[in-house]
Design a protein around this motif. Structure first.
Motif, PDB file in Angstrom:
ATOM      1  N   LEU A  67      50.156  40.942  32.784  1.00 30.70           N
ATOM      2  CA  LEU A  67      48.980  41.675  33.243  1.00 30.70           C
ATOM      3  C   LEU A  67      47.975  40.710  33.864  1.00 30.70           C
ATOM      4  O   LEU A  67      47.651  39.683  33.260  1.00 30.70           O
ATOM      5  CB  LEU A  67      48.321  42.432  32.090  1.00 30.70           C
ATOM      6  N   LEU A  68      47.510  41.036  35.047  1.00 32.40           N
ATOM      7  CA  LEU A  68      46.440  40.260  35.676  1.00 32.40           C
ATOM      8  C   LEU A  68      45.146  40.504  34.917  1.00 32.40           C
ATOM      9  O   LEU A  68      44.787  41.652  34.633  1.00 32.40           O
ATOM     10  CB  LEU A  68      46.282  40.696  37.139  1.00 32.40           C
ATOM     11  N   LYS A  69      44.419  39.429  34.597  1.00 33.04           N
ATOM     12  CA  LYS A  69      43.199  39.574  33.812  1.00 33.04           C
ATOM     13  C   LYS A  69      41.960  39.020  34.508  1.00 33.04           C
ATOM     14  O   LYS A  69      40.860  39.088  33.942  1.00 33.04           O
ATOM     15  CB  LYS A  69      43.371  38.895  32.451  1.00 33.04           C
ATOM     16  N   GLY A  70      42.102  38.494  35.702  1.00 35.00           N
ATOM     17  CA  GLY A  70      40.938  37.984  36.419  1.00 35.00           C
ATOM     18  C   GLY A  70      41.259  37.771  37.877  1.00 35.00           C
ATOM     19  O   GLY A  70      42.384  37.438  38.246  1.00 35.00           O
ATOM     20  N   LEU A  71      40.250  37.994  38.719  1.00 37.99           N
ATOM     21  CA  LEU A  71      40.394  37.777  40.157  1.00 37.99           C
ATOM     22  C   LEU A  71      39.039  37.396  40.727  1.00 37.99           C
ATOM     23  O   LEU A  71      38.047  38.095  40.508  1.00 37.99           O
ATOM     24  CB  LEU A  71      40.909  39.042  40.846  1.00 37.99           C
TER      25      LEU A  71
END
Length: 215
Positions: A67-71
């Motif tokens: 899961l992507l958790k920051g951008l």
């Protein structure tokens, strides 16, 4: 199997992707597509799920869903155990690729680049907003290592709960964030007859080059 794999197909007709409706840099387009993926799924079914591919010291590829958790303007952030298989692979070869697939929108995004660890402060900040069970699990699980059975894992968790009884757990030194710094981002929009739209962005050192790829 009730249907042969060769006969399984779907014609994509929902949308198109042209240079006229795409920005000159990829982050704005990713954010727009991500927001549309969130809005399309009701309820949302983890639109931040992505396949992460790494390579080990022997050059063998490995991939899994995270899961992507920051951008932000630096890149794409995810978290893991530094001593896990993926952690060892990133230590040996600090480059990776991630793929997002949003079937409801008939879209895919591929991202490739160098990977670095985020700061300890960033890891601690994210760790503290996780549910308590997840925070304890980061201490309890020897991720990617063989264990005897489920009972052993549950015993490790029970031991961790006793260790931190009465005090909030802090971020383990073997756990934290990684940031993929993109050097290439490709946006794929499904089109009819497999003549898909593909806009590719390549980092040139001081700017992004946008180009169309043949499907």
């Amino acid at each position: 199997m009730t249907q042969t794999l060769a006969d399984m197909r779907r014609d994509y007709t929902r949308d198109g992707l042209s240079e006229s409706n795409a920005p000159d840099e990829p982050f704005a387009l990713f954010r727009r597509w991500f927001d549309e993926a969130v809005e399309t799924e009701r309820p949302p079914v983890e639109p931040n799920a992505m396949t992460l591919a790494t390579v080990d010291a022997q050059g063998r590829p490995h991939c899994r869903v995270l899961l992507l958790k920051g951008l932000d303007e630096r890149g794409f952030t995810f978290f893991s155990n530094y001593q896990s298989a993926k952690g060892e692979q990133l230590q040996a070869c600090p480059f990776a690729a991630m793929t997002f697939f949003w079937p409801g929108l008939e879209r895919q995004v591929r991202i490739e680049g160098r990977v670095e660890r985020v700061s300890a402060a960033e890891s601690e900040a994210y760790y503290q907003v996780r549910p308590l069970g997840s925070r304890l699990g980061a201490w309890a699980s020897p991720q990617s290592r063989p264990i005897r059975d489920r009972a052993e894992l549950e015993q490790l968790l029970a031991d961790t709960e006793r260790r931190f009884q009465g005090e909030p757990p802090h971020c383990p030194p073997h756990w934290g964030g990684y940031r993929l710094l993109p050097e290439r981002m490709e946006f794929w929009q499904g089109r009819s007859s497999r003549l898909h739209d593909r806009l590719n962005f390549r980092w040139q050192g001081d700017c992004w080059l946008r180009e169309r790829l043949a499907p």
